[in-house]
Design an enzyme around this catalytic site. Structure first.
Site, mmCIF file in Angstrom:
data_model
loop_
_atom_site.group_PDB
_atom_site.id
_atom_site.type_symbol
_atom_site.label_atom_id
_atom_site.label_comp_id
_atom_site.label_asym_id
_atom_site.label_seq_id
_atom_site.Cartn_x
_atom_site.Cartn_y
_atom_site.Cartn_z
ATOM 1 N N GLU A 58 23.540 53.883 -3.754
ATOM 2 C CA GLU A 58 23.065 55.227 -3.755
ATOM 3 C C GLU A 58 24.222 56.373 -3.406
ATOM 4 O OE1 GLU A 58 20.103 56.155 -0.676
ATOM 5 O OE2 GLU A 58 19.188 57.811 -1.923
ATOM 6 N N LYS A 130 14.504 59.390 -8.119
ATOM 7 C CA LYS A 130 13.955 59.180 -6.759
ATOM 8 C C LYS A 130 12.685 59.997 -6.458
ATOM 9 C CE LYS A 130 15.628 58.537 -1.864
ATOM 10 N NZ LYS A 130 16.726 58.663 -0.855
ATOM 11 N N CYS A 172 16.337 53.808 -2.528
ATOM 12 C CA CYS A 172 16.207 53.837 -1.196
ATOM 13 C C CYS A 172 14.755 53.855 -0.542
ATOM 14 C CB CYS A 172 17.437 54.718 -0.853
ATOM 15 S SG CYS A 172 17.988 54.521 0.972
HETATM 16 N N1 LIG Z 1 18.699 57.435 1.560
HETATM 17 C C1 LIG Z 1 17.365 57.015 1.847
HETATM 18 O O1 LIG Z 1 16.432 57.343 1.264
HETATM 19 C C2 LIG Z 1 17.589 56.523 3.402
HETATM 20 C C3 LIG Z 1 16.274 55.845 3.600
HETATM 21 C C4 LIG Z 1 16.154 55.185 4.870
HETATM 22 O O2 LIG Z 1 17.207 55.208 5.716
HETATM 23 C C5 LIG Z 1 14.889 54.733 5.608
HETATM 24 O O3 LIG Z 1 14.864 54.153 6.780
HETATM 25 O O4 LIG Z 1 13.729 54.770 4.714
#
Ligand SMILES: NC(=O)CCC(=O)C(=O)O
Length: 305
Positions: A58, A130, A172
């Site tokens: 990412e 996302k 993510c």
């Molecule tokens: N970049 C993100 O979306 C981080 C996501 C994350 O750390 C989580 O705990 O969920």
């Protein structure tokens, strides 16, 4: 109860992948040069034979920072990062899951956190924005509000990875929402893997990174593949967790990075999914008389680019 015939493997032939765990800094040109070098090195130094696919983390061309996304945002497909990844895919004849980059949408001036996938001939074959923005507040841990500058995508993303079969893509925080992986894995999509470029941090990473990767794999009996930035030890910005990994459909971690810059190789074996689905046949044991089926024709918005 009638037992349906064993499902055909959704992975037609084994897939050889490399995950590039690199650290991105403030200098975009340097980030892009580094990506180019890492991809060249992955192809040259592969320990598993000729690679089929390379995946990036990412936000690999920019800092992961709410106040920076707009400064680094690019148009897709005319931006420089899209051209560089397309050329690299073509040069090496491989698929590239291009982590994610901040995308500027010219029609409404919004910024998205967007992942592109390129075919071995350099074409864009998937685009995921996302969907679930990373807005969290853990006192004494981490506060982050992507929604201050980013907008969320409005579709699930499932696409055909050539002759290998279908795959799903999330970014993510999307991994915390099991629906995207269910949509990808179940009929009519029948994916063999979920790919998540991701940048967990040093608070939530140790708590949930492996757990979520293994849960999505077991829930859906597919591979989960997560690629993180390397940790910026001593840096003052966001601290990524690292630990890029591949989990098989039994929930076993078959490859994992440490915290620094590293390339991880893994082979997704085509014979594992039928084994787990024959042994633990949850695919036909769901009880839609008790709860609703969220997946199915017409029920889900799936990205068509
Ligand atoms: N970049 C993100 O979306 C981080 C996501 C994350 O750390 C989580 O705990 O969920």
């Amino acid at each position: 109860m009638t037992v349906p015939p064993v499902l055909k493997s959704p992975l037609a032939k084994s897939l050889k992948v490399a995950l590039i765990q690199l650290k991105a800094g403030a200098d975009k040109a340097a980030n892009l040069a580094k990506v180019t070098k890492f991809i060249d090195d992955a192809v040259k130094t592969s320990t598993i034979g000729s690679l089929d696919l390379v995946m990036l983390p990412e936000c690999f061309n920019s800092p992961y920072a709410v106040d920076q996304f707009r400064n680094y945002a690019e148009l897709i497909p005319s931006g420089e990062t899209t051209s560089i990844l397309s050329e690299l895919a073509k040069k090496h004849g491989i698929y590239i899951i291009g982590g994610s980059i901040p995308e500027l949408a010219p029609e409404d001036n919004k910024i998205f956190n967007t992942s592109l996938t390129f075919s071995p001939s350099g074409e864009i074959i998937a685009k995921h924005r996302k969907a679930h923005l990373f807005d969290i507040d853990i006192p004494g841990g981490i506060t982050f509000q992507e929604s201050v500058t980013l907008s969320g995508g409005d579709k699930a993303t499932v696409f055909k990875l050539g002759d290998f079969g279908n795959v799903g893509l999330g970014i993510c925080y999307d991994i915390r929402f099991p629906e995207l992986a269910s949509i990808a894995s179940r009929s009519p999509n029948n994916s063999f893997a979920m790919f998540y470029p991701g940048a967990f941090n040093t608070t939530t990473g140790p708590l949930h990174w492996h757990l979520l990767a293994r849960s999505r794999a077991v829930d859906n009996q597919l591979y989960t593949v997560l690629c993180s930035p390397a940790r910026d030890v001593g840096g003052s910005g966001y601290q990524a967790y690292g630990h890029s990994l591949v989990v098989d459909p039994f929930g076993k971690i078959i490859a994992e990075a440490g915290e620094g810059e590293e390339i991880v190789f893994a082979e997704l074996d085509k014979d594992v999914i039928p084994k787990v689905r024959e042994g633990i046949p949850v695919h036909y044991q769901r009880r839609f008389d008790i709860y609703e089926d969220i997946v199915g024709e017409g029920k889900v918005k799936v990205s068509d680019l």
